[in-house]
Write an enzyme that holds these catalytic residues in place. Structure first.
Site, PDB file in Angstrom:
ATOM      1  N   LYS A  15     -41.992 -54.984-107.568  1.00 43.58           N
ATOM      2  CA  LYS A  15     -43.434 -54.679-107.596  1.00 43.58           C
ATOM      3  C   LYS A  15     -43.923 -54.354-108.998  1.00 43.58           C
ATOM      4  O   LYS A  15     -44.981 -54.810-109.405  1.00 43.58           O
ATOM      5  CB  LYS A  15     -43.760 -53.463-106.706  1.00 43.58           C
ATOM      6  CG  LYS A  15     -43.677 -53.703-105.229  1.00 43.58           C
ATOM      7  CD  LYS A  15     -44.312 -52.558-104.456  1.00 43.58           C
ATOM      8  CE  LYS A  15     -43.679 -51.209-104.747  1.00 43.58           C
ATOM      9  NZ  LYS A  15     -42.295 -51.086-104.262  1.00 43.58           N
ATOM     10  N   ARG A 130     -30.874 -52.404-112.194  1.00 41.59           N
ATOM     11  CA  ARG A 130     -31.861 -51.626-112.943  1.00 41.59           C
ATOM     12  C   ARG A 130     -31.268 -50.283-113.376  1.00 41.59           C
ATOM     13  O   ARG A 130     -31.582 -49.777-114.442  1.00 41.59           O
ATOM     14  CB  ARG A 130     -33.115 -51.401-112.079  1.00 41.59           C
ATOM     15  CG  ARG A 130     -34.229 -50.729-112.839  1.00 41.59           C
ATOM     16  CD  ARG A 130     -35.536 -50.799-112.075  1.00 41.59           C
ATOM     17  NE  ARG A 130     -35.629 -49.747-111.082  1.00 41.59           N
ATOM     18  CZ  ARG A 130     -36.640 -49.621-110.216  1.00 41.59           C
ATOM     19  NH1 ARG A 130     -37.623 -50.493-110.196  1.00 41.59           N
ATOM     20  NH2 ARG A 130     -36.671 -48.635-109.355  1.00 41.59           N
ATOM     21  N   ARG A 136     -32.359 -44.922-114.904  1.00 38.41           N
ATOM     22  CA  ARG A 136     -33.209 -44.014-114.116  1.00 38.41           C
ATOM     23  C   ARG A 136     -32.337 -43.157-113.214  1.00 38.41           C
ATOM     24  O   ARG A 136     -31.462 -43.663-112.529  1.00 38.41           O
ATOM     25  CB  ARG A 136     -34.180 -44.834-113.252  1.00 38.41           C
ATOM     26  CG  ARG A 136     -35.553 -44.936-113.847  1.00 38.41           C
ATOM     27  CD  ARG A 136     -36.448 -45.830-113.023  1.00 38.41           C
ATOM     28  NE  ARG A 136     -36.628 -45.369-111.642  1.00 38.41           N
ATOM     29  CZ  ARG A 136     -37.606 -45.820-110.859  1.00 38.41           C
ATOM     30  NH1 ARG A 136     -38.470 -46.705-111.298  1.00 38.41           N
ATOM     31  NH2 ARG A 136     -37.704 -45.381-109.616  1.00 38.41           N
ATOM     32  N   ARG A 147     -33.463 -44.175-100.315  1.00 38.54           N
ATOM     33  CA  ARG A 147     -34.828 -44.679-100.537  1.00 38.54           C
ATOM     34  C   ARG A 147     -35.151 -45.830 -99.585  1.00 38.54           C
ATOM     35  O   ARG A 147     -36.271 -45.953 -99.109  1.00 38.54           O
ATOM     36  CB  ARG A 147     -34.999 -45.111-101.996  1.00 38.54           C
ATOM     37  CG  ARG A 147     -35.096 -43.902-102.917  1.00 38.54           C
ATOM     38  CD  ARG A 147     -34.872 -44.263-104.359  1.00 38.54           C
ATOM     39  NE  ARG A 147     -35.947 -45.050-104.915  1.00 38.54           N
ATOM     40  CZ  ARG A 147     -35.810 -45.834-105.979  1.00 38.54           C
ATOM     41  NH1 ARG A 147     -34.646 -45.946-106.578  1.00 38.54           N
ATOM     42  NH2 ARG A 147     -36.832 -46.487-106.440  1.00 38.54           N
TER      43      ARG A 147
HETATM   44  P1  AMP Z   1     -41.370 -45.468-107.512  1.00 33.75           P
HETATM   45  O1  AMP Z   1     -41.436 -45.492-108.993  1.00 33.75           O
HETATM   46  O2  AMP Z   1     -42.652 -45.947-106.857  1.00 33.75           O
HETATM   47  O3  AMP Z   1     -40.168 -46.154-106.944  1.00 33.75           O
HETATM   48  O4  AMP Z   1     -41.239 -43.931-107.084  1.00 33.75           O
HETATM   49  C1  AMP Z   1     -40.122 -43.149-107.467  1.00 33.75           C
HETATM   50  C2  AMP Z   1     -40.064 -41.870-106.628  1.00 33.75           C
HETATM   51  O5  AMP Z   1     -41.278 -41.104-106.825  1.00 33.75           O
HETATM   52  C3  AMP Z   1     -40.006 -42.085-105.117  1.00 33.75           C
HETATM   53  O6  AMP Z   1     -38.690 -42.309-104.662  1.00 33.75           O
HETATM   54  C4  AMP Z   1     -40.581 -40.767-104.595  1.00 33.75           C
HETATM   55  O7  AMP Z   1     -39.638 -39.718-104.698  1.00 33.75           O
HETATM   56  C5  AMP Z   1     -41.681 -40.473-105.617  1.00 33.75           C
HETATM   57  N1  AMP Z   1     -42.978 -41.088-105.202  1.00 33.75           N
HETATM   58  C6  AMP Z   1     -43.655 -42.086-105.848  1.00 33.75           C
HETATM   59  N2  AMP Z   1     -44.776 -42.416-105.197  1.00 33.75           N
HETATM   60  C7  AMP Z   1     -44.818 -41.609-104.094  1.00 33.75           C
HETATM   61  C8  AMP Z   1     -45.718 -41.493-102.990  1.00 33.75           C
HETATM   62  N3  AMP Z   1     -46.801 -42.287-102.874  1.00 33.75           N
HETATM   63  N4  AMP Z   1     -45.443 -40.550-102.053  1.00 33.75           N
HETATM   64  C9  AMP Z   1     -44.367 -39.756-102.139  1.00 33.75           C
HETATM   65  N5  AMP Z   1     -43.460 -39.831-103.132  1.00 33.75           N
HETATM   66  C10 AMP Z   1     -43.671 -40.754-104.107  1.00 33.75           C
END
Ligand code: AMP
Length: 189
Positions: A15, A130, A136, A147
């Site tokens: 994404k 990644r 990360r 996740r």
């Molecule tokens: P991402 O970069 O979108 O993969 O997000 C990394 C982490 O941030 C996720 O695994 C969650 O712990 C937290 N996170 C990001 N966006 C959200 C959301 N909309 N709601 C809850 N947690 C979020």
């Protein structure tokens, strides 16, 4: 003119990469709640410190915190000029409902919800790669599995939620970056 698009897909679906390309071409701002949380962590804010613990477990940060961040961000934009691609938000039904309410207040309806579809095995492989490249701290195997589980349980129900509103468009997320991008452009026409 307003243009609001939600970009959905499992973690590792690609994404982020596609979102950057779409935003550039369509003059949208990428609103990634994950990036916003990581920025808090980097700056060492209280929220960032708390959020990091949750992110490192692969769990979700509370709906109130996330919705508050998105509300702050959207309310800074001039009326009629909200051009946003939501990346990684909403992730729960409560967040989707809060977004509906917020967008009703702002008189800025969603145009489309794009769903990037990939298979789970491919996703895990991409995330492990990644982890190597970016280091990360939420990209280790146990967190990745968690996740995926969190996505299937808490986020996947949004597919039916947006389908019932006739907003969902699916795109195949397997293949080369350019191929996938072409499919997304097609899905947006
Ligand atoms: P991402 O970069 O979108 O993969 O997000 C990394 C982490 O941030 C996720 O695994 C969650 O712990 C937290 N996170 C990001 N966006 C959200 C959301 N909309 N709601 C809850 N947690 C979020």
């Amino acid at each position: 003119m307003n243009e609001l698009i939600i970009f959905m897909g499992p973690p590792g679906a690609g994404k982020g990469t596609q979102a950057k390309m779409l935003c550039k071409e369509r003059n949208l701002v990428q609103l990634s709640t994950g990036d916003m949380l990581r920025s808090h962590t980097k700056r060492g804010t209280e929220l960032g410190i708390e959020a990091k613990k949750i992110m490192d477990r692969g769990e979700l940060v509370s709906d109130d915190i996330i919705v508050g961040m998105v509300r702050d961000e959207l309310s800074q934009k001039p009326a009629g000029e909200i051009r946003v691609l939501f990346d990684g938000f909403p992730r729960t039904t409560a967040q989707a409902e809060a977004l509906d309410q917020l967008l009703a207040e702002l008189n800025a309806p969603l145009r489309t919800v794009l769903l990037l579809e990939v298979n789970e095995e491919e996703v895990v492989q991409r995330l492990l790669k990644r982890a190597e490249l970016e280091g990360r701290s939420d990209d280790n195997e146990a967190t990745i599995r968690n996740r995926m589980e969190v996505y299937n349980k808490q986020t996947a129900p949004l597919i039916a939620y947006y389908e019932s509103k006739n907003l969902l468009v699916k795109a195949n997320g397997m293949g080369a970056i350019d191929e996938i991008y072409a499919r997304l452009q097609e899905a947006l026409t």
